[in-house]
Design a protein around this motif. Structure first.
Motif, PDB file in Angstrom:
ATOM      1  N   GLU A   1      12.012 -10.102 -24.757  1.00  0.00           N
ATOM      2  CA  GLU A   1      12.179  -9.708 -23.356  1.00  0.00           C
ATOM      3  C   GLU A   1      10.820  -9.461 -22.726  1.00  0.00           C
ATOM      4  N   PRO A   2      10.128 -10.543 -22.399  1.00  0.00           N
ATOM      5  CA  PRO A   2       8.758 -10.384 -21.922  1.00  0.00           C
ATOM      6  C   PRO A   2       8.679  -9.901 -20.471  1.00  0.00           C
ATOM      7  N   SER A   3       7.511  -9.429 -20.096  1.00  0.00           N
ATOM      8  CA  SER A   3       7.251  -9.036 -18.706  1.00  0.00           C
ATOM      9  C   SER A   3       7.271 -10.285 -17.830  1.00  0.00           C
TER      10      SER A   3
ATOM     11  N   TYR B   1     -13.745  -9.854 -22.366  1.00  0.00           N
ATOM     12  CA  TYR B   1     -12.387 -10.118 -21.869  1.00  0.00           C
ATOM     13  C   TYR B   1     -12.436 -10.463 -20.384  1.00  0.00           C
TER      14      TYR B   1
ATOM     15  N   PHE C   1       4.910 -11.260 -16.089  1.00  0.00           N
ATOM     16  CA  PHE C   1       3.619 -11.928 -16.301  1.00  0.00           C
ATOM     17  C   PHE C   1       3.716 -12.923 -17.460  1.00  0.00           C
ATOM     18  N   LYS C   2       4.285 -12.471 -18.562  1.00  0.00           N
ATOM     19  CA  LYS C   2       4.367 -13.352 -19.745  1.00  0.00           C
ATOM     20  C   LYS C   2       5.351 -14.500 -19.493  1.00  0.00           C
TER      21      LYS C   2
ATOM     22  N   ASP D   1     -12.440  -1.765 -28.924  1.00  0.00           N
ATOM     23  CA  ASP D   1     -11.842  -2.654 -27.931  1.00  0.00           C
ATOM     24  C   ASP D   1     -10.358  -2.321 -27.902  1.00  0.00           C
ATOM     25  N   SER D   2      -9.985  -1.414 -27.001  1.00  0.00           N
ATOM     26  CA  SER D   2      -8.601  -0.913 -26.965  1.00  0.00           C
ATOM     27  C   SER D   2      -7.753  -1.784 -26.062  1.00  0.00           C
ATOM     28  N   PHE D   3      -6.683  -2.328 -26.618  1.00  0.00           N
ATOM     29  CA  PHE D   3      -5.760  -3.136 -25.825  1.00  0.00           C
ATOM     30  C   PHE D   3      -4.730  -2.202 -25.195  1.00  0.00           C
ATOM     31  N   PHE D   4      -5.031  -1.727 -23.986  1.00  0.00           N
ATOM     32  CA  PHE D   4      -4.039  -0.910 -23.267  1.00  0.00           C
ATOM     33  C   PHE D   4      -2.840  -1.800 -22.970  1.00  0.00           C
ATOM     34  N   GLY D   5      -1.667  -1.253 -22.887  1.00  0.00           N
ATOM     35  CA  GLY D   5      -0.490  -2.063 -22.524  1.00  0.00           C
ATOM     36  C   GLY D   5       0.433  -2.301 -23.694  1.00  0.00           C
ATOM     37  N   TYR D   6      -0.044  -1.945 -24.908  1.00  0.00           N
ATOM     38  CA  TYR D   6       0.854  -2.034 -26.076  1.00  0.00           C
ATOM     39  C   TYR D   6       1.246  -0.630 -26.514  1.00  0.00           C
TER      40      TYR D   6
ATOM     41  N   PRO E   1      -5.585  -7.972 -18.496  1.00  0.00           N
ATOM     42  CA  PRO E   1      -6.816  -8.285 -19.231  1.00  0.00           C
ATOM     43  C   PRO E   1      -6.477  -8.971 -20.558  1.00  0.00           C
TER      44      PRO E   1
HETATM   45  C1  LIG Z   1      -9.760  -5.189 -22.927  1.00  0.00           C
HETATM   46  C2  LIG Z   1      -8.359  -5.670 -23.226  1.00  0.00           C
HETATM   47  C3  LIG Z   1      -8.176  -6.846 -23.931  1.00  0.00           C
HETATM   48  C4  LIG Z   1      -6.887  -7.299 -24.237  1.00  0.00           C
HETATM   49  N1  LIG Z   1      -6.744  -8.469 -24.932  1.00  0.00           N
HETATM   50  C5  LIG Z   1      -5.508  -8.886 -25.283  1.00  0.00           C
HETATM   51  C6  LIG Z   1      -5.328 -10.089 -26.051  1.00  0.00           C
HETATM   52  O1  LIG Z   1      -6.286 -10.787 -26.407  1.00  0.00           O
HETATM   53  N2  LIG Z   1      -4.057 -10.437 -26.370  1.00  0.00           N
HETATM   54  C7  LIG Z   1      -2.965  -9.684 -25.986  1.00  0.00           C
HETATM   55  O2  LIG Z   1      -1.837 -10.042 -26.325  1.00  0.00           O
HETATM   56  N3  LIG Z   1      -3.109  -8.565 -25.260  1.00  0.00           N
HETATM   57  C8  LIG Z   1      -4.349  -8.152 -24.895  1.00  0.00           C
HETATM   58  N4  LIG Z   1      -4.480  -7.013 -24.133  1.00  0.00           N
HETATM   59  C9  LIG Z   1      -3.251  -6.329 -23.659  1.00  0.00           C
HETATM   60  C10 LIG Z   1      -2.662  -7.079 -22.454  1.00  0.00           C
HETATM   61  O3  LIG Z   1      -3.477  -6.923 -21.326  1.00  0.00           O
HETATM   62  C11 LIG Z   1      -1.248  -6.594 -22.090  1.00  0.00           C
HETATM   63  O4  LIG Z   1      -1.293  -5.243 -21.720  1.00  0.00           O
HETATM   64  C12 LIG Z   1      -0.249  -6.753 -23.236  1.00  0.00           C
HETATM   65  O5  LIG Z   1      -0.278  -8.094 -23.692  1.00  0.00           O
HETATM   66  C13 LIG Z   1       1.168  -6.383 -22.792  1.00  0.00           C
HETATM   67  O6  LIG Z   1       1.580  -7.335 -21.846  1.00  0.00           O
HETATM   68  P1  LIG Z   1       2.783  -7.123 -20.831  1.00  0.00           P
HETATM   69  O7  LIG Z   1       2.559  -5.869 -20.055  1.00  0.00           O
HETATM   70  O8  LIG Z   1       2.860  -8.371 -19.998  1.00  0.00           O
HETATM   71  O9  LIG Z   1       4.053  -6.841 -21.677  1.00  0.00           O
HETATM   72  P2  LIG Z   1       4.852  -7.675 -22.777  1.00  0.00           P
HETATM   73  O10 LIG Z   1       3.951  -8.104 -23.878  1.00  0.00           O
HETATM   74  O11 LIG Z   1       5.717  -8.724 -22.172  1.00  0.00           O
HETATM   75  O12 LIG Z   1       5.784  -6.539 -23.312  1.00  0.00           O
HETATM   76  C14 LIG Z   1       6.834  -5.964 -22.526  1.00  0.00           C
HETATM   77  C15 LIG Z   1       6.901  -4.489 -22.834  1.00  0.00           C
HETATM   78  O13 LIG Z   1       7.084  -4.243 -24.220  1.00  0.00           O
HETATM   79  C16 LIG Z   1       6.065  -3.394 -24.728  1.00  0.00           C
HETATM   80  N5  LIG Z   1       5.526  -3.984 -25.991  1.00  0.00           N
HETATM   81  C17 LIG Z   1       5.360  -5.287 -26.270  1.00  0.00           C
HETATM   82  N6  LIG Z   1       4.838  -5.460 -27.497  1.00  0.00           N
HETATM   83  C18 LIG Z   1       4.683  -4.233 -28.014  1.00  0.00           C
HETATM   84  C19 LIG Z   1       4.200  -3.742 -29.246  1.00  0.00           C
HETATM   85  N7  LIG Z   1       3.751  -4.567 -30.231  1.00  0.00           N
HETATM   86  N8  LIG Z   1       4.156  -2.399 -29.425  1.00  0.00           N
HETATM   87  C20 LIG Z   1       4.587  -1.571 -28.461  1.00  0.00           C
HETATM   88  N9  LIG Z   1       5.070  -1.971 -27.276  1.00  0.00           N
HETATM   89  C21 LIG Z   1       5.126  -3.280 -27.052  1.00  0.00           C
HETATM   90  C22 LIG Z   1       4.935  -3.378 -23.694  1.00  0.00           C
HETATM   91  O14 LIG Z   1       4.393  -2.066 -23.564  1.00  0.00           O
HETATM   92  C23 LIG Z   1       5.629  -3.772 -22.413  1.00  0.00           C
HETATM   93  O15 LIG Z   1       5.971  -2.639 -21.692  1.00  0.00           O
HETATM   94  C24 LIG Z   1      -5.759  -6.562 -23.812  1.00  0.00           C
HETATM   95  C25 LIG Z   1      -5.946  -5.374 -23.095  1.00  0.00           C
HETATM   96  C26 LIG Z   1      -7.218  -4.929 -22.798  1.00  0.00           C
HETATM   97  C27 LIG Z   1      -7.394  -3.650 -22.017  1.00  0.00           C
END
Ligand SMILES: Cc1cc2nc3c(=O)[nH]c(=O)nc-3n(C[C@H](O)[C@H](O)[C@H](O)COP(=O)(O)OP(=O)(O)OC[C@H]3O[C@@H](n4cnc5c(N)ncnc54)[C@H](O)[C@@H]3O)c2cc1C
Length: 235
Positions: A83-85, A46, A87-88, A230-235, A62
């Motif tokens: 309602e994206p961040s 990543y 960043f998105k 491979d934990s996707f932190f942030g979800y 990431p």
């Molecule tokens: C090693 C690694 C690899 C990663 N690879 C990827 C990848 O390939 N593709 C990818 O999309 N992300 C990946 N991620 C996660 C990515 O980095 C973001 O954390 C994630 O996409 C959330 O993005 P955002 O904070 O911009 O929020 P947004 O996606 O815009 O979401 C807004 C808010 O809603 C919440 N949210 C959104 N969707 C969900 C859901 N399904 N369940 C619960 N809460 C939700 C989020 O917590 C956030 O606070 C990876 C993370 C790591 C650590």
């Protein structure tokens, strides 16, 4: 060694030219960037991607590189909700000619094809596996040992399905699409009863899903050292 290499890679930042983006499904988008000649990565790694075309808070995320190096393009695929961040939102504003910054890629989520391997993807966790399977396809020889991909999505919305089916048709890769945890556990059990600790287990997706599947495998006497996460932190 891996840790030092990763730390050094993180200092190597590059600005990649945005090429195009498109919708995969209702709330999943792919973004393609030109592969800088000096950029290299291993499948399953990543990068840290930073928005540079405008100023936003928390401008870095990431993302797994979802393309194999042989595809000659850097691909990220991500969910974008209603309602994206910021960043998105900024990702969606990219126009051809604009750039994004990448640090890395790093990580050691790599599959060796000489050991029976079970790949378990939860939703968007399919991204590193796409790169891994695309590379096996490009090498053209097929995997030496069977590779089984279990792809769980509770909405039955499977991105990359056509590509995955094509890879599964031509190589020693088996893909099963699943809609529920119970079905996933059943498929995991089939693999663990056959290969036990002779196999390797790879799990990618949202952190909570990765942890619960890892516990499930360990309860089934699969040793921690045979489980890669491979934990996707942030979800
Ligand atoms: C090693 C690694 C690899 C990663 N690879 C990827 C990848 O390939 N593709 C990818 O999309 N992300 C990946 N991620 C996660 C990515 O980095 C973001 O954390 C994630 O996409 C959330 O993005 P955002 O904070 O911009 O929020 P947004 O996606 O815009 O979401 C807004 C808010 O809603 C919440 N949210 C959104 N969707 C969900 C859901 N399904 N369940 C619960 N809460 C939700 C989020 O917590 C956030 O606070 C990876 C993370 C790591 C650590």
């Amino acid at each position: 060694m891996g840790f030092i290499q990763d730390a050094l890679s993180m200092f190597k930042k590059k600005d990649l030219l945005f090429l195009e983006s498109y919708k995969e499904t209702e709330n999943v988008y792919t973004f393609l960037f030109e592969k800088d000649k000096t950029l290299s990565w291993k499948t399953g790694q990543y990068g840290l991607f930073t928005i540079i075309h405008k100023k936003i808070k928390n401008n870095t995320r990431p993302f797994s590189v979802a393309s194999a190096p042989t595809e000659n393009v850097v691909r990220i695929t991500t969910t974008i909700s209603a309602e994206p961040s910021d960043f998105k939102k900024a990702l969606l504003e990219l126009k051809p000619g604009m750039r994004i910054r990448i640090a890395g890629p790093v990580g050691s989520f790599s599959v060796t094809d000489n050991i029976p391997s079970l790949l378990i993807a939860g939703g968007i966790g399919i991204t590193p596996f796409r790169a891994i399977l695309k590379q096996i396809e490009a090498e053209g020889k097929g995997a030496v040992q069977p590779i089984t991909l279990l792809y769980l999505d509770s909405n039955n919305s499977y991105i990359f399905k056509d590509e995955l089916n094509e890879i599964a048709n031509n190589h020693s890769v088996h893909v099963t699409y699943l809609g529920s945890r119970d079905d996933l556990h059943e498929e995991i059990d089939k693999f663990t009863s056959k290969y036990k600790n002779e196999g390797k287990y790879f799990i990618a997706g949202p952190k909570s899903m990765v942890e619960s599947i890892s516990s499930y495998l360990q309860k089934d006497n699969i040793s921690k050292r045979n489980i890669k996460k491979d934990s996707f932190f942030g979800y």
